[in-house]
Write a protein that holds these residues in place. Structure first.
Motif, PDB file in Angstrom:
ATOM      1  N   MET A  47       1.174   1.575   6.316  1.00  0.00           N
ATOM      2  CA  MET A  47       2.285   1.082   6.336  1.00  0.00           C
ATOM      3  C   MET A  47       2.294   0.755   4.439  1.00  0.00           C
ATOM      4  N   GLY A  48       3.658   0.813   3.948  1.00  0.00           N
ATOM      5  CA  GLY A  48       4.128   1.295   2.411  1.00  0.00           C
ATOM      6  C   GLY A  48       3.700  -0.571   0.826  1.00  0.00           C
ATOM      7  N   VAL A  49       4.050  -1.641   1.941  1.00  0.00           N
ATOM      8  CA  VAL A  49       3.152  -2.566   1.436  1.00  0.00           C
ATOM      9  C   VAL A  49       3.218  -3.772   2.670  1.00  0.00           C
ATOM     10  N   THR A  50       1.949  -4.302   1.643  1.00  0.00           N
ATOM     11  CA  THR A  50       1.231  -4.932   2.992  1.00  0.00           C
ATOM     12  C   THR A  50       1.958  -6.334   3.029  1.00  0.00           C
ATOM     13  N   VAL A  51       1.081  -6.720   4.520  1.00  0.00           N
ATOM     14  CA  VAL A  51       1.821  -7.867   4.917  1.00  0.00           C
ATOM     15  C   VAL A  51       1.113  -9.001   4.874  1.00  0.00           C
ATOM     16  N   VAL A  52      -0.183  -9.277   3.545  1.00  0.00           N
ATOM     17  CA  VAL A  52      -0.851 -10.462   4.397  1.00  0.00           C
ATOM     18  C   VAL A  52       0.035 -11.770   2.988  1.00  0.00           C
ATOM     19  N   ASP A  53       1.145 -11.561   2.430  1.00  0.00           N
ATOM     20  CA  ASP A  53       2.120 -12.227   1.866  1.00  0.00           C
ATOM     21  C   ASP A  53       2.295 -12.519   2.942  1.00  0.00           C
ATOM     22  N   HIS A  54       3.179 -12.977   3.468  1.00  0.00           N
ATOM     23  CA  HIS A  54       3.785 -13.012   4.933  1.00  0.00           C
ATOM     24  C   HIS A  54       2.519 -14.077   6.080  1.00  0.00           C
ATOM     25  N   TRP A  55       1.556 -14.252   5.333  1.00  0.00           N
ATOM     26  CA  TRP A  55       0.823 -15.266   6.247  1.00  0.00           C
ATOM     27  C   TRP A  55       0.120 -15.926   5.125  1.00  0.00           C
ATOM     28  N   PHE A 102      -7.172  -4.375   7.167  1.00  0.00           N
ATOM     29  CA  PHE A 102      -6.327  -3.097   8.265  1.00  0.00           C
ATOM     30  C   PHE A 102      -5.128  -4.133   7.590  1.00  0.00           C
ATOM     31  N   ALA A 103      -4.451  -5.317   6.846  1.00  0.00           N
ATOM     32  CA  ALA A 103      -2.870  -5.688   6.787  1.00  0.00           C
ATOM     33  C   ALA A 103      -2.860  -4.664   5.778  1.00  0.00           C
ATOM     34  N   ALA A 104      -3.476  -3.757   5.212  1.00  0.00           N
ATOM     35  CA  ALA A 104      -2.970  -3.183   3.194  1.00  0.00           C
ATOM     36  C   ALA A 104      -3.339  -1.159   4.562  1.00  0.00           C
ATOM     37  N   MET A 105      -3.153  -1.123   5.595  1.00  0.00           N
ATOM     38  CA  MET A 105      -3.414   0.549   5.908  1.00  0.00           C
ATOM     39  C   MET A 105      -2.521   0.526   6.611  1.00  0.00           C
TER      40      MET A 105
END
Length: 370
Positions: A260-268, A255-258
């Motif tokens: 939005m333009g950039v995934t937020v995975v790197d924040h985690w 879901f984090a890749a949906m």
């Protein structure tokens, strides 16, 4: 009087009277009052000397003591009132650190707020605020309209100079920068966005147009591939309430890749792991599911000390070997899309998706038997 009679009168006085006149002492009435006055004066002098050393009574305490104590009390009160404001500014400086101490910094790191219809995250390396405006401070962007931390509400947000600009999917036509600076009561803090909006990136009208244009690639890339490539295709449900907490945890990286333009995975990412605050897990799930129950405390991935779900970094990896074919796309009047998809291994699945104003939500993902 004739001389003879006068002489006779004088010489006629008896001897007893003459002796009395020589030896009798007649009292002086003023002498007695003088002695009394002297005694009174002595008493008054002694009383005056002893008065300071005599114990004071309740009446005296009420009339004398308060006059001396009141002036001292007023002086102390004035000092306290003046001293209190001097200490007050030091208190807020410690408050931003409280979330870091309570949950290892996760909640503070992932604190979200909204400006210009866009979600932003406080960055961990900028958890400490700057007293002076940073050199990169650009023009004003807007004010915080929603935030996980109440103290951020209403704070002014500034663009960061030379930061990437997101002008696609702008809310109310206002483009935002990837990095911004927020002016808080404690100073300036930096934040970042993946251009995720409070409204859905795609509307049901966009889907209708894609179906009409038979744009299979766009439909698959947007609504199916993120789940299939994250290896979450094996998670099936006819109703989200059937999903366990472990399954819900595994869906979050997809879901984090949906939307939005950039995934937020790197924040985690942290030390080869994904450390996802429970609050952010819920936020992700609520954006793409409905009717689920999430209780992470019973899962192995839950870390109570940090109130976070900790997953291996590989949970966000993509399986780019996945090949998908869109067999069918059906629209309903309830803003719902049903996609029938097949994989290269012959597995066929049906995705039922409802489109809302803020996102799209998966109502069903189930395997179709041959």
């Amino acid at each position: 009087m004739k001389q003879e009679k006068l002489l006779e009168a004088l010489t006629g006085v008896g001897d007893d009277l003459l002796e009395l006149a020589q030896n009798k002492r007649f009292p002086n009435p003023w002498r007695r009052w003088g002695k009394i006055a002297a005694c009174l004066a002595l008493v008054l002098c002694l009383t005056a000397l002893a008065l300071p050393y005599l114990p004071m009574g309740c009446g005296s305490a009420k009339s004398e003591a308060p006059m001396a104590d009141t002036s001292g009390a007023n002086e102390k009160a004035d000092v306290t009132e003046e001293a209190a404001p001097a200490e007050t500014p030091e208190l807020p400086a410690e408050e931003p650190e409280a979330p870091v101490e309570n949950d290892g910094g996760v909640e503070k790191t992932m604190t979200k707020f909204v400006v210009c219809g866009t979600y932003y995250y406080l960055q961990p390396q900028y958890a400490t605020s700057l007293d002076e405006p940073p050199e990169e401070l650009g023009e004003e962007l807007g004010t915080v309209t929603s935030a996980a931390l109440p103290e951020l509400l209403g704070c002014t947000v500034y663009k960061e100079q030379n930061s990437a600009v997101f002008d696609r999917y702008a809310v109310d036509g206002q483009a935002v920068t990837q990095n911004v600076w927020v002016r808080t009561a404690d100073g300036y803090v930096r934040a970042v966005t993946a251009n995720e909006k409070i409204v859905s990136r795609y509307t049901f009208a966009d889907v209708e147009q894609a179906v009409e244009d038979e744009d299979a690639d766009w439909l698959l890339e947007t609504f199916v591939r993120p789940l299939e490539e994250h290896g979450r295709g094996e998670i099936q449900f006819a109703d989200a309430s059937q999903l366990t907490a472990d399954q819900l945890n595994r869906l979050v990286p997809a879901f984090a890749a949906m939307n939005m333009g950039v995934t937020v995975v790197d924040h985690w990412a942290e030390d080869g792991q994904l450390v996802i605050p429970v609050s952010d897990v819920r936020f992700r799930l609520e954006r793409f599911l409905t009717g689920f129950t999430y209780e992470p405390e019973g899962t192995e991935a839950y870390d109570p000390a940090r109130n976070a779900v900790i997953l291996p970094r590989e949970a966000a990896d993509l399986d780019e070997s996945v090949q998908l074919t869109l067999e069918d796309a059906v629209l309903s009047d309830a803003n719902t899309l049903c996609l029938t998809v097949s994989r290269q291994d012959g597995v066929r699945r049906e995705y039922v998706i409802r489109f809302d104003t803020d996102s799209w939500r998966y109502l069903q993902i189930r395997e179709i038997a041959e």
